[in-house]
Scaffold this motif. Sequence first.
Motif, mmCIF file in Angstrom:
data_model
loop_
_atom_site.group_PDB
_atom_site.id
_atom_site.type_symbol
_atom_site.label_atom_id
_atom_site.label_comp_id
_atom_site.label_asym_id
_atom_site.label_seq_id
_atom_site.Cartn_x
_atom_site.Cartn_y
_atom_site.Cartn_z
ATOM 1 N N ILE A 138 0.835 -1.191 0.000
ATOM 2 C CA ILE A 138 0.000 0.000 0.000
ATOM 3 C C ILE A 138 0.873 1.246 0.000
ATOM 4 N N MET A 139 1.839 1.298 0.877
ATOM 5 C CA MET A 139 2.736 2.452 0.945
ATOM 6 C C MET A 139 3.533 2.600 -0.340
ATOM 7 N N GLN A 140 3.972 1.497 -0.897
ATOM 8 C CA GLN A 140 4.760 1.548 -2.128
ATOM 9 C C GLN A 140 3.928 2.081 -3.294
ATOM 10 N N ALA A 141 2.644 1.746 -3.301
ATOM 11 C CA ALA A 141 1.784 2.154 -4.408
ATOM 12 C C ALA A 141 1.197 3.549 -4.216
ATOM 13 N N MET A 142 1.105 3.999 -2.971
ATOM 14 C CA MET A 142 0.423 5.261 -2.693
ATOM 15 C C MET A 142 1.327 6.202 -1.910
ATOM 16 N N GLY A 143 1.975 7.084 -2.647
ATOM 17 C CA GLY A 143 2.899 8.007 -2.021
ATOM 18 C C GLY A 143 2.250 8.932 -1.021
ATOM 19 N N ASN A 144 0.976 9.285 -1.252
ATOM 20 C CA ASN A 144 0.312 10.199 -0.321
ATOM 21 C C ASN A 144 0.099 9.553 1.051
ATOM 22 N N VAL A 145 -0.195 8.263 1.068
ATOM 23 C CA VAL A 145 -0.325 7.547 2.334
ATOM 24 C C VAL A 145 1.025 7.500 3.050
ATOM 25 N N THR A 146 2.073 7.252 2.281
ATOM 26 C CA THR A 146 3.428 7.246 2.854
ATOM 27 C C THR A 146 3.758 8.602 3.466
ATOM 28 N N LEU A 147 3.411 9.679 2.755
ATOM 29 C CA LEU A 147 3.679 11.016 3.276
ATOM 30 C C LEU A 147 2.917 11.282 4.574
ATOM 31 N N ALA A 148 1.674 10.813 4.661
ATOM 32 C CA ALA A 148 0.880 11.021 5.870
ATOM 33 C C ALA A 148 1.534 10.336 7.072
ATOM 34 N N LEU A 149 1.974 9.104 6.886
ATOM 35 C CA LEU A 149 2.631 8.374 7.977
ATOM 36 C C LEU A 149 3.992 8.991 8.293
ATOM 37 N N HIS A 150 4.698 9.438 7.262
ATOM 38 C CA HIS A 150 5.984 10.121 7.443
ATOM 39 C C HIS A 150 5.794 11.370 8.310
ATOM 40 N N LEU A 151 4.757 12.115 8.007
ATOM 41 C CA LEU A 151 4.461 13.332 8.750
ATOM 42 C C LEU A 151 4.190 13.024 10.222
ATOM 43 N N LEU A 152 3.427 11.969 10.485
ATOM 44 C CA LEU A 152 3.115 11.597 11.868
ATOM 45 C C LEU A 152 4.358 11.146 12.630
ATOM 46 N N CYS A 153 5.190 10.368 11.980
ATOM 47 C CA CYS A 153 6.414 9.894 12.645
ATOM 48 C C CYS A 153 7.354 11.054 12.958
ATOM 49 N N GLU A 154 7.491 11.991 12.024
ATOM 50 C CA GLU A 154 8.363 13.140 12.257
ATOM 51 C C GLU A 154 7.781 14.061 13.321
ATOM 52 N N ARG A 155 6.473 14.175 13.370
ATOM 53 C CA ARG A 155 5.839 14.999 14.395
ATOM 54 C C ARG A 155 6.108 14.452 15.792
ATOM 55 N N ALA A 156 6.255 13.142 15.881
ATOM 56 C CA ALA A 156 6.478 12.499 17.173
ATOM 57 C C ALA A 156 7.943 12.501 17.593
ATOM 58 N N SER A 157 8.819 12.990 16.710
ATOM 59 C CA SER A 157 10.253 12.987 17.016
ATOM 60 C C SER A 157 10.727 14.384 17.415
ATOM 61 N N PRO A 158 11.168 14.576 18.667
ATOM 62 C CA PRO A 158 11.633 15.901 19.110
ATOM 63 C C PRO A 158 12.836 16.411 18.326
ATOM 64 N N SER A 159 13.576 15.506 17.694
ATOM 65 C CA SER A 159 14.779 15.904 16.970
ATOM 66 C C SER A 159 14.564 15.967 15.452
ATOM 67 N N SER A 160 13.320 15.909 15.005
ATOM 68 C CA SER A 160 13.042 15.909 13.567
ATOM 69 C C SER A 160 13.545 17.180 12.903
ATOM 70 N N PHE A 161 14.183 17.022 11.759
ATOM 71 C CA PHE A 161 14.646 18.154 10.962
ATOM 72 C C PHE A 161 13.485 19.047 10.543
ATOM 73 N N TRP A 162 12.315 18.448 10.334
ATOM 74 C CA TRP A 162 11.155 19.177 9.813
ATOM 75 C C TRP A 162 10.251 19.738 10.907
ATOM 76 N N LEU A 163 10.657 19.651 12.152
ATOM 77 C CA LEU A 163 9.788 20.085 13.238
ATOM 78 C C LEU A 163 9.336 21.545 13.106
ATOM 79 N N PRO A 164 10.209 22.497 12.714
ATOM 80 C CA PRO A 164 9.731 23.875 12.539
ATOM 81 C C PRO A 164 8.608 23.987 11.514
ATOM 82 N N TYR A 165 8.671 23.160 10.475
ATOM 83 C CA TYR A 165 7.608 23.149 9.475
ATOM 84 C C TYR A 165 6.347 22.509 10.035
ATOM 85 N N ILE A 166 6.491 21.360 10.673
ATOM 86 C CA ILE A 166 5.330 20.617 11.170
ATOM 87 C C ILE A 166 4.584 21.422 12.225
#
Length: 588
Positions: free
Chosen positions: A148-176
């Motif tokens: 599912i993730m391999q076929a649907m990039g938008n689903v992958t991005l949604a899960l990526h966003l959630l995982c990065e949001r949960a990481s205090p050291s995420s590079f993207w935290l200022p954006y999130i």
Amino acid sequence: MGKKSRVKTQKSGSGANTVVSPKEMMNLISELLQKCSSAAPSGGKEWEEYIQIRGLVEKIRKKQKGLSTVFDGNREDYFPDLMCWAQENGASCDGFTVTDFGTEGYGLRATRDIKAEELFLWIPRKMLMTVESAQNSLLGPLYGQDRIMQAMGNVTLALHLLCERASPSSFWLPYIRSLPQEYDTPLYYQQDDVQLLLGTQAVQDVLSQYKNTARQYAYFYKLVQTHPAASKLPLKDSFTFDDYRWAVSSVMTRQNQIPTEDGSRVTLALIPLWDMCNHTNGLITTGYNLEDDRCECVALQDYKENEQIYIFYGTRSNAEFVIHNGFFFQDNAHDRVKIKLGVSKSERLYAMKAEVLARAGIPASCVFALHCNEPPISAQLLAFLRVFCMTEEELKDYLLGDGAINKIFTLGNSEFPVSWENEIKLWTFLENRAALLLKTYKTTSEDDRSFLEKPDLSLHSRLAVQLRLAEKEILEKVSASGRDKRLHFQKKLEEGAPLPHFEESDIALLENNDTDAKLPIILRKLEEVEKGDELQVEEPLLNGEKVSFGTEKIQQVSRDVTSEQMGQTEAPELSANRTEDIPKENSE
């Protein structure tokens, strides 16, 4: 520079219910997945199914109350950090700032005069959240094993966003942190708000969006809890429906296609800062510069200091704006409604009509669009209606007569009618068809206008009624236009006016600008692709079902996206619809 000490918190204590056992939650999730994976209901039962699915979701949300991850403080507290982070990582921050524009929400305000076509904003690749960055993150092992993730990039991005949001050291935290904590897509509507859309063309997409999101959540909840490759994901400890709804809305309101680093294909990405721009009419002015490896945006028009900077999202209907973007654009020059038409296979002349249509490159059954402006129909629809209304003699003329091949190419050209009688028939048909469609609504346009005058109307109810009214207004215009055209051609017939004569050199080919379709998504500077060429995006098969990502022309970045319908069983099948999305504040 914002309050850097503020971090996301997982609320608990007084705000949370009694702890729910993992087994109890898994049973509810399994029930939701089963309900969302059942066969599509028969006609008229979609609303009943929606209520049942929503009931299960609300039961899950109640048990998850207080467990969703949120950030302390207000969204605007994090904008200074966003600007600082962008500047540190090579983005342009000179010339604009993030500002609250009231009913339009947050957007970019010019801090100096900006000339039309001036390059004022660029975002380097390293700042983008992409499917590739997801593969290189903690999600990588799960991505490598889940189709599912391999076929649907938008689903992958949604899960990526959630995982990065949960990481205090995420590079993207200022954006999130700068993203909205809630959206105004129909996923956030109350049931009464959705009910206002019953009888509209848009309601089916709204119900499907909710069902698909619930199915996705249930599938990935089970996957995260049971798959060995997900053992290190932060989602394993807390993954609520509200979390996923937020991530889906964030992605569908912001995702765009960009080229991969080698330019050989496209991939999905979230583009920080640029996605703060709000929408207005105009042209697409954003592209991807492969040489400098960055997204670039030039000014749509001249902007004076302190004016809001807008971009054009593309030729989207208000249904697309409301369902996937969370706002209604009042002056939408590209608004339209759908109409499904087909030649009956039981009709005596079916074979002849189907053959003429095939020669014109038009299917015998198709969904067309009725537009808010004149002309209300595209060249393709005009050609279809002309063939649809042809007599046997007219069909023979277009199949076997002199210049038959050339005549095919005039079908979509309004300058060359088949006959005055044919024009009268097709415009009469369109006039009556639009009038019949208007009768299917439960309220009148006058009812809707009165409803919108209520002072206590919620934003979501207002959006629903605005969309409902817009559909009717288009149909009313189409019906009136059909009447005017019918009377015009009746006069031509009564006057005995000669049909316009055409020479082979005058033939205008059937237009192919396809106003019914969505704008191409992205990319301006793929040097090896000539303007107008198309890039074929791979369409993988999953359990024998094609996952269509569409064929996108390589041009400029618009904000079209690929939707996220997904798996129907625990060994999921996948279907993908193209949609487009952005939130409450034009884009937020």
